[in-house]
Motif scaffolding. Structure first.
Motif, short mmCIF file in Angstrom:
data_model
loop_
_atom_site.label_atom_id
_atom_site.label_comp_id
_atom_site.label_asym_id
_atom_site.label_seq_id
_atom_site.Cartn_x
_atom_site.Cartn_y
_atom_site.Cartn_z
N PRO A 1 8.05 -6.26 5.82
CA PRO A 1 7.06 -7.34 5.90
C PRO A 1 7.67 -8.57 6.56
O PRO A 1 8.88 -8.81 6.47
CB PRO A 1 6.71 -7.61 4.43
N ILE B 1 5.64 -13.30 4.35
CA ILE B 1 5.04 -12.42 3.35
C ILE B 1 6.03 -12.14 2.23
O ILE B 1 5.66 -12.12 1.04
CB ILE B 1 4.57 -11.11 3.99
N GLU C 1 4.70 -5.52 -2.42
CA GLU C 1 5.29 -5.18 -1.12
C GLU C 1 4.79 -3.81 -0.66
O GLU C 1 4.39 -3.65 0.50
CB GLU C 1 6.81 -5.18 -1.20
N TYR D 1 1.18 -4.05 0.43
CA TYR D 1 1.10 -4.67 1.76
C TYR D 1 1.49 -3.67 2.85
O TYR D 1 0.81 -3.56 3.88
CB TYR D 1 2.02 -5.90 1.81
N GLN D 2 2.57 -2.94 2.63
CA GLN D 2 3.02 -1.95 3.62
C GLN D 2 1.97 -0.87 3.82
O GLN D 2 1.68 -0.46 4.95
CB GLN D 2 4.34 -1.33 3.15
#
Length: 204
Positions: A16, A20, A52, A55-56
């Motif tokens: 990220p 972020i 995380e 988000y990924q």
């Protein structure tokens, strides 16, 4: 019916952006401070996700999957971390939360992060959605608050992507609700525990 989309295990190698990573670190600190307070009862239904990994996974989904629109909805947004992260992908983001104290924390977070998202107090289940539960004790049931969709003049089938963090044992309930009320082609992303992000598409 829902079709499972396999998210590759290599998704956690997507680094990220630095901003972020700072947001996620800040979110963890806020949540830990909130949960460590002794002057009020704990909100047992709130558990932080692996932000995380979410988000990924969301980034991968947006790059690899066809979308039917840009509207993103978070069911039970809590601190609105996922909503804020989704907003960085140029999505039109709404988060719905039933607990006023969590909603206040979410609004504070998105305000300080200057995240372009809308947070709504209400029940994330569409009207009639509770009838799909096979267990009356599921945490997603029994929230005596207005329907969140009414506040924004939308229905579940107006959203292209829905994100949820189901309590253990209620993931299939969330799937049934999505399958019944979402639009054909819409995506459901679920964080179901460590290293377990699931993605579904509603087929006709």
């Amino acid at each position: 019916m829902l079709e499972r989309i396999v998210i590759p295990s290599s998704v956690d190698r997507r680094t990220p952006p630095a901003e972020i990573q700072l947001w996620i670190s800040d979110a963890r600190q806020r949540i830990e401070a909130f949960q460590d307070r002794w002057d009020r009862p704990q909100i047992e239904q709130f558990v932080a996700a692996d932000y995380e990994l979410v988000y990924q996974s969301l980034g991968w989904a947006l790059e690899s999957q066809m979308l039917i629109g840009k509207r993103f909805l978070e069911w039970g947004c809590g601190f609105a971390v996922v909503s804020a992260l989704a907003g960085t992908f140029d999505l039109d983001v709404i988060g719905i939360e039933a607990e006023p104290e969590l909603l206040a924390q979410g609004r504070r977070l998105v305000g300080e992060w200057n995240a372009d998202v809308e947070l709504i107090h209400g029940n994330f289940l569409p009207r009639g959605g509770e009838s799909l539960a096979d267990d009356p004790t599921l945490p997603s049931l029994g929230h005596d608050v207005p329907c969140g969709y009414t506040a924004v003049g939308l229905e579940l089938d107006d959203f292209a992507i829905v994100y949820s963090y189901p309590w253990p044992g209620e993931d299939d309930f969330h799937e049934r609700v999505f399958d019944r009320y979402a639009s054909v082609g819409a995506l459901l992303m679920q964080f179901c525990g460590p290293n377990d992000v699931r993605l579904w598409r509603k087929r006709g």
